[in-house]
Design an enzyme around this catalytic site. Structure first.
Site, short mmCIF file in Angstrom:
data_model
loop_
_atom_site.label_atom_id
_atom_site.label_comp_id
_atom_site.label_asym_id
_atom_site.label_seq_id
_atom_site.Cartn_x
_atom_site.Cartn_y
_atom_site.Cartn_z
N HIS A 196 0.83 -1.21 0.00
CA HIS A 196 0.00 0.00 0.00
C HIS A 196 0.86 1.25 0.00
O HIS A 196 0.46 2.28 -0.51
CB HIS A 196 -0.97 -0.04 1.18
CG HIS A 196 -2.02 -1.09 0.99
ND1 HIS A 196 -2.06 -2.23 1.74
CD2 HIS A 196 -3.02 -1.18 0.08
CE1 HIS A 196 -3.07 -2.98 1.31
NE2 HIS A 196 -3.66 -2.38 0.31
N CYS A 510 -8.55 -5.34 -10.85
CA CYS A 510 -8.19 -3.99 -10.40
C CYS A 510 -6.88 -3.97 -9.62
O CYS A 510 -6.48 -2.94 -9.10
CB CYS A 510 -9.32 -3.36 -9.59
SG CYS A 510 -9.62 -4.22 -8.05
C1 PEP Z 1 -5.76 -5.74 -4.55
O1 PEP Z 1 -5.57 -6.33 -3.50
O2 PEP Z 1 -5.36 -6.17 -5.68
C2 PEP Z 1 -6.45 -4.43 -4.57
C3 PEP Z 1 -6.78 -3.83 -5.68
O3 PEP Z 1 -6.69 -3.84 -3.36
P1 PEP Z 1 -5.55 -3.06 -2.51
O4 PEP Z 1 -4.32 -3.03 -3.35
O5 PEP Z 1 -6.09 -1.72 -2.19
O6 PEP Z 1 -5.41 -3.95 -1.32
MG MG Z 2 -6.63 -5.69 -1.70
#
Ligand code: PEP
Ligand code: MG
Length: 591
Positions: A196, A510
């Protein structure tokens, strides 16, 4: 910029691109650097008074944090601060510190820190995680008291402009607050491109390099530094030649990637044989990328709403959220926005946040889990989204669903909110689509019972990869194992898409993999309904789509799915990528 002493080059990996020139500042985690200062007899009473004042200020801060934790998350979270309050006010401990200040005639901060070090050393070595946590709590309290003693409280800790921070790792909240203090880049020892920290840094266009060779205790603050997050290089105390070379490079870097979106002709892009590949952008924080995407009618496939919490350090109330969602719904009136409900926990939180400490947060209280406990906060968010939904261009996405009961519970809460809004005769989209993130393997394995219930699916490859491979997405030590190109990950993506198609549910990707041009032919072959990616990936991806002939990707899909290792998958995808656009794509070069 200062050019001082020891020239040093540290190699690393860029996890958020860019080049900056600035001044270094080393942040030592959990350690408080305190210097020893002699105190004359006449000033000893004042030194003790200042300790008492620092304790008082700390207690009042902790009281505030405890109050807000109770309000936000109820009893369990508040317990952290209750424990810290007891530590801060421990009379016996404070008595010994005061005694030593008088007898050793040294400054309070130094003596206090020495006592803390002595008290925590054995606790840190304990096999019991509860005891190790106690050491962290004691250090957290100590750092507040020492900050007050040295007049450097967190709030007024001034960071000079053009600072590049060097530290173990930073949470998204810390990155946000350092950006507000005009920090221009980061060098870290831990974290991965899909952590993140990486996502938020890219969203803020802040360069980050991660290096395993970072020895924080040997690095100096205040040195001139070049952060090259294109090649993955950090130069400390650069030579005048290096400085001028990098100044030139920065000039040549030209307009930001996202402004190039403006010049894209066909959106969605079409493959060589005319198949449309719908693309969308992930929105982390409002900024220029969203303006350009809205202008080009590129939808938002993932709105990471938790950044509203992280930016403000607190849950925004319903009306504040409504304003955000209404604004984005208005801006994207010509397309659509998928709002993911707060996905908090794990590496999005910092240690001093009002959030329970967990031994293993990746497998803990994150995603939908805390929100189903903090029902009123979840309902506030749903109410805000629904109130902004009357244009019928919003969708609700639930993160980290791992069990059917979580989805059912969330659906029931959403139904309650709809009922309340109807009673108040408020306008909203009664059929607002409700989808789930597919980022936990169990979700895919129970697809036959879960998928028929949902309106759409969005594959979060960042988390899905870490949970399939048991390799923490932010742990540099297992970065070699963490790869969305592992055949097991590809097979699970294929299973998800197959099941989604059986139940007639739209399925998107995503995670960061959606914007990786290496993965593009695989997704084209699977007939993914939407690829939602970081906005700065859109241009390259759209341009690559045009070079691919969708009728030629099936053998590649079969071969990568049948591969036995990440390296053979990557080899096949790379050879396809190198061949696209050329005549070689027509053969089975990837076999
Ligand atoms: C993922 O886990 O691929 C996602 C899009 O969510 P985040 O990266 O915010 O955990
Ligand atoms: Mg995620």
């Amino acid at each position: 910029m200062k050019t001082v002493d020891r020239h040093k080059v540290i190699r690393g990996k860029p996890i958020a691109g860019g080049i900056v020139l600035g001044t270094s500042r080393v942040v030592l985690p959990g350690e408080t650097q305190v210097t020893e200062v002699a105190v004359p007899n006449a000033a000893l009473a004042a030194e003790i008074k200042s300790l008492e004042l620092a304790v008082k200020e700390t207690v009042s801060e902790l009281d505030d944090l405890r109050e807000s934790a109770i309000k936000k998350m109820g009893g369990p979270a508040a317990k952290i601060f209750e424990a810290q309050l007891m530590i801060a006010q421990d009379e016996e401990f404070l008595g010994q510190v005061k005694k030593d200040i008088k007898s050793k005639k040294l400054n309070a901060a130094f003596i206090y820190n020495e006592h803390i070090k002595r008290a925590t050393a054995p606790l840190k070595k304990s096999a019991d995680s509860y005891i190790r946590q106690m050491a962290l709590d004691i250090e957290a309290v100590a750092s507040r008291i020492i900050s007050h003693l040295s007049g450097k409280t967190r709030k007024n800790h001034i960071i000079p402009p053009n600072t590049v921070l060097i530290g173990k790792s930073f949470t998204p909240g810390e990155i946000l607050s350092y950006r507000r203090q005009k920090v221009i880049g980061f060098v870290v020892a831990e974290g991965g491109p899909d952590s993140h920290m990486g996502l938020i840094a890219r969203a803020l266009y802040l360069p980050v390099v991660i290096s395993k060779d970072l020895n924080l205790s040997k690095l100096q603050s205040g040195q001139a530094i070049i952060l090259d997050a294109i090649e993955g290089k950090v130069i400390l105390a650069p030579t005048p030649e290096e400085i001028s070379d990098y100044q030139q490079r920065r000039k040549r870097m030209g307009p930001a990637l996202i402004t190039r979106i403006k010049h894209l002709k066909d959106i969605p892009p079409k493959t060589r044989d005319g198949v449309e590949i719908p693309v969308a952008g992930n929105m982390t924080l409002p900024g220029p990328a969203e303006e350009i995407m809205a202008e080009k009618n590129i939808p938002i496939g993932l709105y990471r709403s938790e950044f509203l919490y992280l930016a403000g350090g607190t849950f925004p109330d319903e009306d504040t959220q409504f304003e955000h969602y209404e604004q984005v719904a208005r801006k994207f009136a010509g397309s659509s926005v998928v709002i993911r409900t707060f996905d908090l926990g794990y590496d999005k939180m910092s240690a001093d946040e009002a959030w329970p400490h967990e031994e293993n947060p990746a497998l803990g209280w994150r995603g939908i889990r805390p929100m189903l406990e903090m029902k009123s906060l979840f309902k506030d968010q749903i109410r805000a989204i629904l109130r902004a939904s009357s244009r019928k261009n919003l969708k609700i996405l639930l993160p980290m669903i791992s069990d059917i009961s979580e989805y059912d519970q969330a659906k029931r809460l959403i139904a309650q909110v709809k009922f309340e809004l109807k009673k108040k005769r408020l306008q909203f989209d009664e059929n607002i689509p409700i989808g789930i993130m597919v980022e936990v393997p169990s979700t895919v394995l129970i697809a036959d019972s879960l998928f028929p219930k949902v309106d759409f699916l969005s594959i979060g490859t960042n988390d899905l990869t870490q949970y399939i491979l048991a390799a923490d997405r932010k742990n540099a030590k297992v970065a070699g194992l963490y790869s969305p190109f592992h055949p097991a990950v590809l097979r699970m993506i294929k299973m998800t898409v197959d099941k989604a198609k059986i139940y007639g549910k739209p399925v998107s990707v995503c995670g960061e993999m959606a914007g990786d041009i290496l993965a593009l032919p695989f997704f084209i072959g699977l007939k993914i309904d939407l690829l939602s990616m970081s906005p700065n990936r859109i241009v390259d991806l759209c341009r690559t789509v045009k070079k691919i002939d969708s009728s030629l990707v099936q053998p590649l899909v079969h071969s990568v799915l049948a591969s036995s290792s990440t390296s053979s998958v990557i080899k096949r995808l790379e050879s396809f990528k190198n061949a696209i656009g050329s005549r070689r794509q027509k053969g089975n070069h990837f076999e």
